[in-house]
Design an enzyme around this catalytic site. Structure first.
Site, PDB file in Angstrom:
ATOM      1  N   ARG A   1       0.843  -1.194   0.000  1.00  0.00           N
ATOM      2  CA  ARG A   1       0.000   0.000   0.000  1.00  0.00           C
ATOM      3  C   ARG A   1       0.881   1.249   0.000  1.00  0.00           C
ATOM      4  NH1 ARG A   1      -1.714   0.745   4.423  1.00  0.00           N
ATOM      5  NH2 ARG A   1      -1.054  -1.102   5.552  1.00  0.00           N
TER       6      ARG A   1
ATOM      7  N   HIS B   1     -10.384  -2.655  11.632  1.00  0.00           N
ATOM      8  CA  HIS B   1      -9.272  -3.489  11.125  1.00  0.00           C
ATOM      9  C   HIS B   1      -9.025  -4.607  12.139  1.00  0.00           C
ATOM     10  CE1 HIS B   1      -4.841  -3.446   9.473  1.00  0.00           C
ATOM     11  NE2 HIS B   1      -5.574  -4.362   8.884  1.00  0.00           N
TER      12      HIS B   1
ATOM     13  N   SER C   1      -1.083  -3.575  10.395  1.00  0.00           N
ATOM     14  CA  SER C   1      -0.714  -4.488   9.319  1.00  0.00           C
ATOM     15  C   SER C   1       0.543  -5.272   9.683  1.00  0.00           C
ATOM     16  CB  SER C   1      -0.462  -3.686   8.041  1.00  0.00           C
ATOM     17  OG  SER C   1      -1.634  -2.978   7.704  1.00  0.00           O
TER      18      SER C   1
ATOM     19  N   CYS D   1       1.068  -7.462  11.945  1.00  0.00           N
ATOM     20  CA  CYS D   1       1.351  -7.600  13.380  1.00  0.00           C
ATOM     21  C   CYS D   1       0.645  -8.794  13.999  1.00  0.00           C
ATOM     22  CB  CYS D   1       0.971  -6.334  14.126  1.00  0.00           C
ATOM     23  SG  CYS D   1       2.090  -4.961  13.774  1.00  0.00           S
TER      24      CYS D   1
ATOM     25  N   ASP E   1      -8.983 -10.044   9.100  1.00  0.00           N
ATOM     26  CA  ASP E   1      -8.494  -8.685   8.797  1.00  0.00           C
ATOM     27  C   ASP E   1      -9.513  -7.583   9.085  1.00  0.00           C
ATOM     28  OD1 ASP E   1      -6.147  -7.251   7.762  1.00  0.00           O
ATOM     29  OD2 ASP E   1      -7.417  -6.676   6.085  1.00  0.00           O
TER      30      ASP E   1
ATOM     31  N   ARG F   1       2.300 -12.139  -0.615  1.00  0.00           N
ATOM     32  CA  ARG F   1       1.006 -12.513  -0.041  1.00  0.00           C
ATOM     33  C   ARG F   1       0.399 -13.725  -0.735  1.00  0.00           C
ATOM     34  NH1 ARG F   1      -1.371  -8.895   4.132  1.00  0.00           N
ATOM     35  NH2 ARG F   1       0.247  -7.330   4.379  1.00  0.00           N
TER      36      ARG F   1
HETATM   37  P1  GTP Z   1      -2.052  -7.806   7.484  1.00  0.00           P
HETATM   38  O1  GTP Z   1      -2.575  -8.835   6.568  1.00  0.00           O
HETATM   39  O2  GTP Z   1      -1.003  -6.946   6.881  1.00  0.00           O
HETATM   40  O3  GTP Z   1      -3.137  -6.964   8.097  1.00  0.00           O
HETATM   41  O4  GTP Z   1      -1.217  -8.579   8.661  1.00  0.00           O
HETATM   42  P2  GTP Z   1      -1.640  -9.452   9.931  1.00  0.00           P
HETATM   43  O5  GTP Z   1      -1.937  -8.550  11.082  1.00  0.00           O
HETATM   44  O6  GTP Z   1      -2.691 -10.433   9.573  1.00  0.00           O
HETATM   45  O7  GTP Z   1      -0.277 -10.196  10.311  1.00  0.00           O
HETATM   46  P3  GTP Z   1       0.155 -11.746  10.174  1.00  0.00           P
HETATM   47  O8  GTP Z   1      -0.656 -12.652  11.054  1.00  0.00           O
HETATM   48  O9  GTP Z   1       0.201 -12.086   8.741  1.00  0.00           O
HETATM   49  O10 GTP Z   1       1.625 -11.696  10.772  1.00  0.00           O
HETATM   50  C1  GTP Z   1       2.618 -10.870  10.251  1.00  0.00           C
HETATM   51  C2  GTP Z   1       3.972 -11.263  10.746  1.00  0.00           C
HETATM   52  O11 GTP Z   1       4.007 -11.306  12.181  1.00  0.00           O
HETATM   53  C3  GTP Z   1       4.411 -12.645  10.281  1.00  0.00           C
HETATM   54  O12 GTP Z   1       5.750 -12.579   9.878  1.00  0.00           O
HETATM   55  C4  GTP Z   1       4.277 -13.517  11.506  1.00  0.00           C
HETATM   56  O13 GTP Z   1       5.195 -14.569  11.493  1.00  0.00           O
HETATM   57  C5  GTP Z   1       4.531 -12.550  12.648  1.00  0.00           C
HETATM   58  N1  GTP Z   1       3.783 -12.950  13.868  1.00  0.00           N
HETATM   59  C6  GTP Z   1       2.467 -13.246  13.932  1.00  0.00           C
HETATM   60  N2  GTP Z   1       2.113 -13.623  15.190  1.00  0.00           N
HETATM   61  C7  GTP Z   1       3.234 -13.545  15.939  1.00  0.00           C
HETATM   62  C8  GTP Z   1       3.506 -13.803  17.329  1.00  0.00           C
HETATM   63  O14 GTP Z   1       2.659 -14.172  18.122  1.00  0.00           O
HETATM   64  N3  GTP Z   1       4.804 -13.607  17.737  1.00  0.00           N
HETATM   65  C9  GTP Z   1       5.773 -13.183  16.869  1.00  0.00           C
HETATM   66  N4  GTP Z   1       6.999 -13.010  17.366  1.00  0.00           N
HETATM   67  N5  GTP Z   1       5.553 -12.947  15.559  1.00  0.00           N
HETATM   68  C10 GTP Z   1       4.302 -13.120  15.095  1.00  0.00           C
HETATM   69  C1  SPV Z   2      -2.732  -4.621   5.356  1.00  0.00           C
HETATM   70  O1  SPV Z   2      -1.738  -3.984   4.946  1.00  0.00           O
HETATM   71  O2  SPV Z   2      -3.277  -4.364   6.465  1.00  0.00           O
HETATM   72  C2  SPV Z   2      -3.273  -5.748   4.570  1.00  0.00           C
HETATM   73  C3  SPV Z   2      -2.775  -5.911   3.203  1.00  0.00           C
HETATM   74  O3  SPV Z   2      -4.133  -6.470   5.031  1.00  0.00           O
HETATM   75  S1  SPV Z   2      -3.537  -4.850   2.066  1.00  0.00           S
HETATM   76  O4  SPV Z   2      -4.696  -5.514   1.516  1.00  0.00           O
HETATM   77  O5  SPV Z   2      -2.542  -4.575   1.027  1.00  0.00           O
HETATM   78  O6  SPV Z   2      -3.937  -3.633   2.744  1.00  0.00           O
HETATM   79 MN    MN Z   3      -4.695  -5.797   7.203  1.00  0.00          MN
END
Ligand code: GTP
Ligand code: SPV
Ligand code: MN
Length: 594
Positions: free
Chosen positions: A69, A226, A248, A250, A277, A376
């Site tokens: 983004r 979100h 995002s 996290c 999400d 992704r």
């Molecule tokens: P968006 O799709 O961008 O909104 O992201 P999201 O909030 O769904 O994050 P996602 O679950 O894909 O995790 C993003 C990153 O954080 C990945 O690299 C994971 O491995 C890492 N991660 C997720 N949960 C944990 C956790 O509990 N501990 C740690 N250390 N890392 C984590």
């Molecule tokens: C985010 O960045 O929070 C996402 C990926 O979930 S996007 O759809 O590119 O915003």
């Molecule tokens: Mn997101």
């Protein structure tokens, strides 16, 4: 396809503006989609992957300048500048329409205009809403087909109604200098030009389901957030639902699909995924807050996803999935990314399509990675082994707890509960996190990201806080309890102290027990912290002292935090609700008296 006058009128305008060679309605049929997949493979837009190992799966590479983004090119074009607030880029709508129409004009020449009718939320659900996106990208059509419910049925449900969101996407030349992602909340309109990446172009997602919908929710008395939504099932078979907002990249997708540690699984604990999400929440007839996931798939971060960290996400990607900007393993025509497994592929192409040299791989240097850090997968939600029975129903699930969280190396404790709804809104409004690769720009910088909505709130954030407070008043004693978590506290070497992932279940159990009045807590300056013995450490290689260290509220760190929140709050001027000013003063006094 439809006789809806408002739809036909707008499409006529779009055709005149864009000048496509042909126009194709997306009806949602497998036959039509299969034809489009074949065409995308023929032109090289997508690569068909190993049909045995990854049936129905494809790889797509975006331009290297178009991988996340772009917040600095994202605009909220409300008529009045004040209504976009201090956290959004603003431009006068008439000026922006002019500018962006000039960029898009005639750019469909030699291309096809695809018209995608889609529903955010199960078709016909009272909480669902409809949009129509026109695009010149098959990749967008195929992704929208996974991420939303598309096709003829949507138009039947819309009937003659004018309550739908217009979305224009034009790839143009994918020129970063002329890239704009624009929202016109008062016109229910989104226009995106010169990108072909995820959140910039799948207009149902961040553009509609958050930026436009947050504005609609403010006007109509509901919330677009979100947030992931999960159901936690206890050994008695009771399911409690929680929603969690993390910025995002996290950990939303990971938490939403969590597999509990073995000793808890054996007792009968289980997590069901409703969404990973976005959450749309309305007050139900019984006065509680009900949430639906408006999406139909997961646009998840690939790197770090593996059978151990997120088995359910990985399973979801085993069929009918589109991968974007991951590496291609040439030996068996499958995909790879950092953290998938320990075997670096010997014979692979990186995310740009260049030969990848595993010998040059250096963890500290992201330019040597095979997959882009924000690569992704787009996977159908129904592939997920733990998808909730409620996912497709559309009535929504009652929310017991709302959780905020982010990446804070030193500050926030593992978990704490706010003292009230008002105090919880304060906690959300003051949220901060270290930035990630999900948006273009520097990574690892602490920034305030209220409710994880900083890039996604479609109106003035001061009004947004006031809306949260208002919702709390309406919900009264039926309001969800509000918590804050931090999986990312680090030690002096920068290693994460808390194991995270499945072990986050230990924290979720405390949260749900607190909602039911079953767990104790210690009151601190910032909120209620668990008694260390109430976080179950069974089978975990962690001693009590380490646990105590990540539950600690440090006076010096928090004094600095208070000063930063004061600075952050200045931005909102008169629009900052008095309740939040009072909350900040109380926190300040509490910290001083520690
Ligand atoms: P968006 O799709 O961008 O909104 O992201 P999201 O909030 O769904 O994050 P996602 O679950 O894909 O995790 C993003 C990153 O954080 C990945 O690299 C994971 O491995 C890492 N991660 C997720 N949960 C944990 C956790 O509990 N501990 C740690 N250390 N890392 C984590
Ligand atoms: C985010 O960045 O929070 C996402 C990926 O979930 S996007 O759809 O590119 O915003
Ligand atoms: Mn997101």
């Amino acid at each position: 396809m439809t006789t809806n006058k408002s739809v036909l009128k707008w499409l006529e305008e779009m055709k005149n503006l864009l000048n496509p060679d042909s126009v194709v309605w997306i009806d949602g049929s497998e036959e039509q989609l299969e034809k489009l997949r074949a065409e995308a493979v023929k032109t090289g837009e997508m690569i068909k992957l190993n049909e045995e190992k990854l049936p129905g799966c494809y790889l797509h590479r975006t331009k290297p300048n178009d991988v996340a983004r772009v917040e600095d090119r994202t605009f909220i074009c409300s008529k009045n500048k004040e209504n976009a607030g201090p956290t959004n880029n603003w431009c006068d709508p008439q000026e922006m329409y002019k500018k962006i129409y000039n960029i898009a004009r005639g750019t469909y020449k030699g291309r096809t205009m695809y018209i995608i009718p889609y529903s955010m939320g199960p078709i016909g659900s009272k909480i669902a809403k409809i949009g129509i996106e026109v695009t010149d990208s098959i990749y967008v059509v195929l992704n929208m087909n996974i991420m939303t419910r598309v096709g003829t049925k949507v138009l039947e449900t819309l009937g003659d109604s004018e309550d739908w969101v217009k979305g224009l996407h034009a790839k143009c030349d994918v020129d970063p200098e002329n890239r704009y992602i624009c929202h016109f909340p008062e016109d229910n309109t989104i226009i995106s030009v010169n990108s072909a990446y995820g959140g910039n172009v799948l207009l149902g997602k961040k553009c509609f389901a958050l930026r436009i919908a947050s504005y609609q929710g403010w006007k109509e008395g509901w919330m677009a957030e979100h947030m992931l939504i999960l159901g936690l099932q206890n050994p008695k078979g009771e399911i409690r639902y929680v929603a969690a907002a993390f910025p995002s990249a996290c950990g939303k997708t990971n938490l939403a699909m969590l597999i509990p540690p073995e000793y808890l699984r054996k007792k009968g604990y289980k997590i069901w995924t409703v969404g990973d999400d976005i959450s749309w929440m309305k007050i139900g007839p019984d006065g509680r807050l009900y949430a639906i996931n408006p999406e139909n798939g997961f646009f998840g971060v690939a790197p770090g996803t593996n059978a151990h960290s997120n088995f359910n996400a990985l399973e979801s990607t085993k069929k009918n999935t589109i991968f974007t900007n991951v590496a291609l393993d040439l030996d068996d025509n499958t995909v790879w990314w950092e953290g998938l497994n320990k075997d670096l592929p010997e014979n692979a192409l990186d995310w740009k399509g260049n030969k990848w040299d595993p010998a040059k791989f250096d963890k500290a240097d992201k330019t040597t990675y095979a997959a882009h850090p924000n690569s992704r997968f787009t996977a159908p939600a129904k592939n997920c082994p733990c998808i909730s029975d409620e996912f497709d129903k559309g009535e929504g699930v009652p929310i017991s707890a709302i959780i905020f969280g982010g990446r804070r190396a030193k500050c926030a404790p593992l978990v704490y509960q706010s003292k009230s709804w008002e105090n919880g809104v304060f906690v959300g409004s003051a949220m901060a996190s270290e930035t990630t690769a999900a948006a273009a720009g520097a990574v690892g910088v602490v920034r305030r990201d209220p409710m994880a909505m900083l890039p996604f709130c479609g109106y003035h954030m001061g009004d947004y806080f006031a809306h949260w407070l208002e919702m709390g008043k309406k919900l009264g004693d039926k309001a969800p309890k509000i918590f804050n978590v931090n999986w990312f506290r680090t030690d002096d070497e920068g290693n994460f102290i808390w194991p995270g992932y499945g072990d986050n279940m230990r924290v979720l159990n405390w949260i749900v027990d607190r909602c039911e009045g079953k767990a104790d807590a210690t009151e601190t300056a910032i909120g209620y912290i668990p008694k260390p013995e109430d976080i179950d450490l069974t089978d975990l290689d962690m001693d009590m002292d380490t646990l105590k260290s990540i539950l600690k509220v440090d006076k010096n760190v928090w004094s600095k935090e208070v000063a930063e929140i004061e600075e952050h709050y200045k931005k909102f001027g008169d629009k900052l609700p008095n309740e939040l000013k009072n909350q900040l003063n109380t926190l300040k006094t509490n910290i001083e008296n520690m």
